[in-house]
Motif scaffolding. Structure first.
Motif, PDB file in Angstrom:
ATOM      1  N   HIS A  85     -13.130  11.888 -19.526  1.00  0.00           N
ATOM      2  CA  HIS A  85     -13.501  10.607 -20.569  1.00  0.00           C
ATOM      3  C   HIS A  85     -13.879   9.383 -19.768  1.00  0.00           C
ATOM      4  O   HIS A  85     -14.584   8.689 -20.140  1.00  0.00           O
ATOM      5  N   LEU A  86     -13.297   9.208 -18.432  1.00  0.00           N
ATOM      6  CA  LEU A  86     -13.769   8.037 -17.563  1.00  0.00           C
ATOM      7  C   LEU A  86     -15.226   8.190 -17.446  1.00  0.00           C
ATOM      8  O   LEU A  86     -16.163   7.315 -17.298  1.00  0.00           O
ATOM      9  N   SER A  87     -15.640   9.564 -16.998  1.00  0.00           N
ATOM     10  CA  SER A  87     -17.183   9.594 -16.731  1.00  0.00           C
ATOM     11  C   SER A  87     -17.991   9.272 -18.005  1.00  0.00           C
ATOM     12  O   SER A  87     -19.127   8.612 -17.878  1.00  0.00           O
ATOM     13  N   LYS A  88     -17.638   9.587 -19.164  1.00  0.00           N
ATOM     14  CA  LYS A  88     -18.283   9.236 -20.608  1.00  0.00           C
ATOM     15  C   LYS A  88     -18.540   7.872 -20.564  1.00  0.00           C
ATOM     16  O   LYS A  88     -19.735   7.407 -21.252  1.00  0.00           O
ATOM     17  N   LYS A  95     -17.047  21.165 -13.204  1.00  0.00           N
ATOM     18  CA  LYS A  95     -18.353  21.106 -12.650  1.00  0.00           C
ATOM     19  C   LYS A  95     -19.528  20.712 -13.600  1.00  0.00           C
ATOM     20  O   LYS A  95     -20.516  20.121 -13.398  1.00  0.00           O
ATOM     21  N   ARG A  96     -19.158  20.860 -14.893  1.00  0.00           N
ATOM     22  CA  ARG A  96     -19.949  20.579 -15.974  1.00  0.00           C
ATOM     23  C   ARG A  96     -20.321  19.089 -15.905  1.00  0.00           C
ATOM     24  O   ARG A  96     -21.605  18.797 -16.417  1.00  0.00           O
ATOM     25  N   PHE A  97     -19.306  18.212 -15.393  1.00  0.00           N
ATOM     26  CA  PHE A  97     -19.766  16.969 -15.525  1.00  0.00           C
ATOM     27  C   PHE A  97     -19.767  16.169 -14.332  1.00  0.00           C
ATOM     28  O   PHE A  97     -19.657  15.020 -14.120  1.00  0.00           O
ATOM     29  N   ASP A  98     -19.741  17.160 -13.082  1.00  0.00           N
ATOM     30  CA  ASP A  98     -19.648  16.752 -11.760  1.00  0.00           C
ATOM     31  C   ASP A  98     -18.325  15.769 -11.439  1.00  0.00           C
ATOM     32  O   ASP A  98     -18.655  14.713 -11.129  1.00  0.00           O
ATOM     33  N   ALA A  99     -17.173  16.111 -11.682  1.00  0.00           N
ATOM     34  CA  ALA A  99     -15.893  15.292 -11.679  1.00  0.00           C
ATOM     35  C   ALA A  99     -15.879  14.617 -10.071  1.00  0.00           C
ATOM     36  O   ALA A  99     -15.985  15.591  -9.218  1.00  0.00           O
ATOM     37  N   PRO A 100     -15.675  13.739 -10.047  1.00  0.00           N
ATOM     38  CA  PRO A 100     -15.373  13.297  -8.631  1.00  0.00           C
ATOM     39  C   PRO A 100     -14.004  13.391  -7.923  1.00  0.00           C
ATOM     40  O   PRO A 100     -13.120  12.598  -7.783  1.00  0.00           O
ATOM     41  N   GLY A 144      -3.940  19.131 -26.193  1.00  0.00           N
ATOM     42  CA  GLY A 144      -3.268  18.031 -26.356  1.00  0.00           C
ATOM     43  C   GLY A 144      -3.394  17.114 -25.243  1.00  0.00           C
ATOM     44  O   GLY A 144      -3.653  15.632 -25.619  1.00  0.00           O
ATOM     45  N   VAL A 145      -3.449  17.270 -24.068  1.00  0.00           N
ATOM     46  CA  VAL A 145      -3.539  16.346 -23.038  1.00  0.00           C
ATOM     47  C   VAL A 145      -5.241  15.744 -22.959  1.00  0.00           C
ATOM     48  O   VAL A 145      -5.300  14.525 -22.621  1.00  0.00           O
ATOM     49  N   TRP A 146      -6.129  16.466 -23.393  1.00  0.00           N
ATOM     50  CA  TRP A 146      -7.323  16.151 -23.604  1.00  0.00           C
ATOM     51  C   TRP A 146      -7.591  14.827 -24.734  1.00  0.00           C
ATOM     52  O   TRP A 146      -8.178  13.784 -24.184  1.00  0.00           O
ATOM     53  N   HIS A 147      -6.939  15.043 -25.764  1.00  0.00           N
ATOM     54  CA  HIS A 147      -6.815  13.732 -26.512  1.00  0.00           C
ATOM     55  C   HIS A 147      -5.968  12.737 -26.136  1.00  0.00           C
ATOM     56  O   HIS A 147      -6.406  11.382 -26.156  1.00  0.00           O
ATOM     57  N   ASP A 148      -5.110  12.767 -25.457  1.00  0.00           N
ATOM     58  CA  ASP A 148      -4.133  11.622 -24.952  1.00  0.00           C
ATOM     59  C   ASP A 148      -4.952  11.077 -23.873  1.00  0.00           C
ATOM     60  O   ASP A 148      -5.014   9.681 -23.589  1.00  0.00           O
ATOM     61  N   ALA A 149      -5.822  11.885 -22.985  1.00  0.00           N
ATOM     62  CA  ALA A 149      -6.501  11.127 -22.034  1.00  0.00           C
ATOM     63  C   ALA A 149      -7.669  10.328 -22.531  1.00  0.00           C
ATOM     64  O   ALA A 149      -8.159   9.007 -22.000  1.00  0.00           O
ATOM     65  N   LYS A 150      -8.277  10.415 -23.708  1.00  0.00           N
ATOM     66  CA  LYS A 150      -9.302   9.773 -24.384  1.00  0.00           C
ATOM     67  C   LYS A 150      -8.548   8.467 -24.873  1.00  0.00           C
ATOM     68  O   LYS A 150      -9.281   7.433 -24.602  1.00  0.00           O
ATOM     69  N   HIS A 151      -7.390   8.551 -25.261  1.00  0.00           N
ATOM     70  CA  HIS A 151      -6.720   7.213 -25.575  1.00  0.00           C
ATOM     71  C   HIS A 151      -6.478   6.509 -24.384  1.00  0.00           C
ATOM     72  O   HIS A 151      -6.546   5.231 -24.480  1.00  0.00           O
ATOM     73  N   ILE A 152      -6.109   6.867 -23.217  1.00  0.00           N
ATOM     74  CA  ILE A 152      -6.067   6.262 -21.988  1.00  0.00           C
ATOM     75  C   ILE A 152      -7.268   5.588 -21.798  1.00  0.00           C
ATOM     76  O   ILE A 152      -7.350   4.348 -21.158  1.00  0.00           O
TER      77      ILE A 152
END
Length: 445
Positions: A25-28, A92-97, A394-402
């Motif tokens: 989400h931060l990458s996006k 790997k899909r979004f080259d996470a740092p 669920g953690v994916w959606h919480d991460a988006k909120h943050i």
């Protein structure tokens, strides 16, 4: 970079499911960030559980929205290595740092300036924000009642791997959540006599009327429950994806050969005492099970769903003798018990986080992961925003909120740093000086 200092906008601690989701989400939204992981991506899935562990939810449900599990049937349950590989592939899909092998040792707020100083095993970071994505399984908990005798091999479920790991002899498993139930079942099937200490629990059906319980909780709105029901704080959930997935039934376990007992109360040398609450705990588990069947039937009728009837799901097996005549005291030596496995859960460990983000009991104070300490965020904890928060999806959606909150804060700071179009020019300031002086000299009484 040991000995050097690196500046970054947002630093994420932990590269499990929470850290990977946060990074996506931060990458996006283009937030410069780094994820620090002390071991490997999703390390807990690889080495923090027993060999035969599989996900407790089906593959169609326990995943992120943008990637399906490879080589796992959607209704199947991914093995732990497959889950770990999934997060590696996802990153790997979004080259996470992500930087692995880096242990975060200390986080402190900077004095008189923005952000935090983060000390790690590989240098120091200056970060405007820190996301704590270390999850809830940080420190295995063995209760103080554990016997001090060295006559028994005692391990936490976090250290259990397989039946061959234990010395010959019978086994006492303390704790009847998903871990305790699955370990007890595995040991009994391997030929061990197992004693299982059963406390308060919920036990949903694995599936009902052709739909997994994860689906039923979804359509019934249960995943979105924002607070735990009163009295459920110490209730575990007994559910299993083992052997293709099945409904946990303690009576069937007993008929299979597992000896059930109530909540473990105390030890006196080699003798363990159990509470006389086994029947009550089993009854409440049945009540939870049947209530979900009732809710599912009502939902199906209300919405005209043509799902197959399943009356056999309501058949409760006969009470085993250990439920009718519960064991309240057991001499472990006489019973041939040589090992005790403590499936008693975990505690969080935020000793490295030196910020004002906790209550008087040391629990994080936050609203949907946004800490009371500006710039500190928590992700991956149970009930962070709702019941589904600790699950993969669920953690994916919480991460988006943050991430959205971080984006908003960055906009405020960008506005602060930008030239102020409303500030008076030097000429305007000089022109208004006499007027301001005149006002200040007026008698306003």
């Amino acid at each position: 970079m040991a000995g050097k200092t690196m500046s970054i906008d947002t630093l994420v601690v932990g590269a499990g499911q929470a850290g990977v989701a946060m990074s996506e989400h931060l990458s996006k939204i283009g937030v410069p960030h780094v994820v620090l992981e002390r071991a490997r991506i999703a390390e807990q899935w690889r080495t923090g559980r027993w060999d035969s562990l599989v996900a407790n939810g089906p593959a169609w449900h326990d995943r992120f929205p943008n990637l399906e599990f490879a080589e796992v049937d959607p209704d199947g349950f991914a093995a732990k290595e497959q889950v770990a590989d999934y997060f590696v592939e996802y990153a790997k899909r979004f080259d996470a740092p992500i930087r692995t092998g880096v242990d975060v040792k200390k986080v402190v707020r900077n004095a008189g300036r923005q952000g935090f100083t983060v000390e790690t095993s590989d240098g120091t970071f200056e970060a405007n924000r820190v996301v704590v994505a270390t999850g809830p399984f940080q420190r295995p908990v063995i209760p103080a009642v554990a016997p001090k005798s060295d006559r028994f091999t005692q391990i936490h479920s976090a250290d259990y791997r397989n039946p061959q790991q234990l010395p010959d002899g019978n086994v006492l498993v303390v704790g009847a959540g998903s871990s305790g139930v699955q370990i007890a079942d595995e040991l009994q099937r391997a030929g061990r006599q197992v004693y299982l200490s059963v406390g308060p629990h919920d036990r949903p059906p694995r599936a009902y009327r052709g739909r997994d319980f994860c689906w039923w909780l979804g359509v019934l709105g249960e995943w979105d429950a924002e607070v735990m029901r009163p009295g459920k704080e110490h209730v575990t959930i007994a559910v299993s994806g083992a052997r293709g997935g099945h409904t946990v039934d303690f009576r069937r376990l007993a008929h299979q050969g597992v000896m059930l007992a109530g909540l473990t109360k105390s030890f006196d040398d080699t003798v363990v005492t159990f509470d006389a609450d086994l029947a009550e705990n089993i009854a409440r588990g049945d009540e939870n099970y049947l209530s979900l069947l009732d809710a599912a039937d009502a939902y199906a009728a209300r919405n005209g769903l043509t799902l197959p009837e399943e009356p056999e799901a309501r058949v409760i097996p006969a009470d085993p003798d250990c439920l009718i005549n519960p064991v309240l005291e057991l001499d472990l030596v006489k019973a041939g018990v040589t090992s005790i496995i403590w499936a008693t859960g975990y505690a969080v460990d935020f000793g490295w986080l030196h910020v004002d983000a906790f209550d008087e009991k040391g629990k994080p104070k936050h609203q949907r992961g946004v800490s009371k300490e500006p710039g500190i965020y928590f992700l991956g904890l149970p009930w962070l925003s709702r019941r589904g928060s600790a699950f993969i999806w669920g953690v994916w959606h919480d991460a988006k909120h943050i991430a959205d909150h971080i984006a908003t804060q960055r906009k405020y700071l960008a506005y602060y740093d930008a030239p102020n179009p409303h500030a008076p020019t030097q000429h305007e300031a000089r022109a208004t000086e006499p007027q301001l002086r005149k006002v200040s000299e007026m008698d306003l009484s």
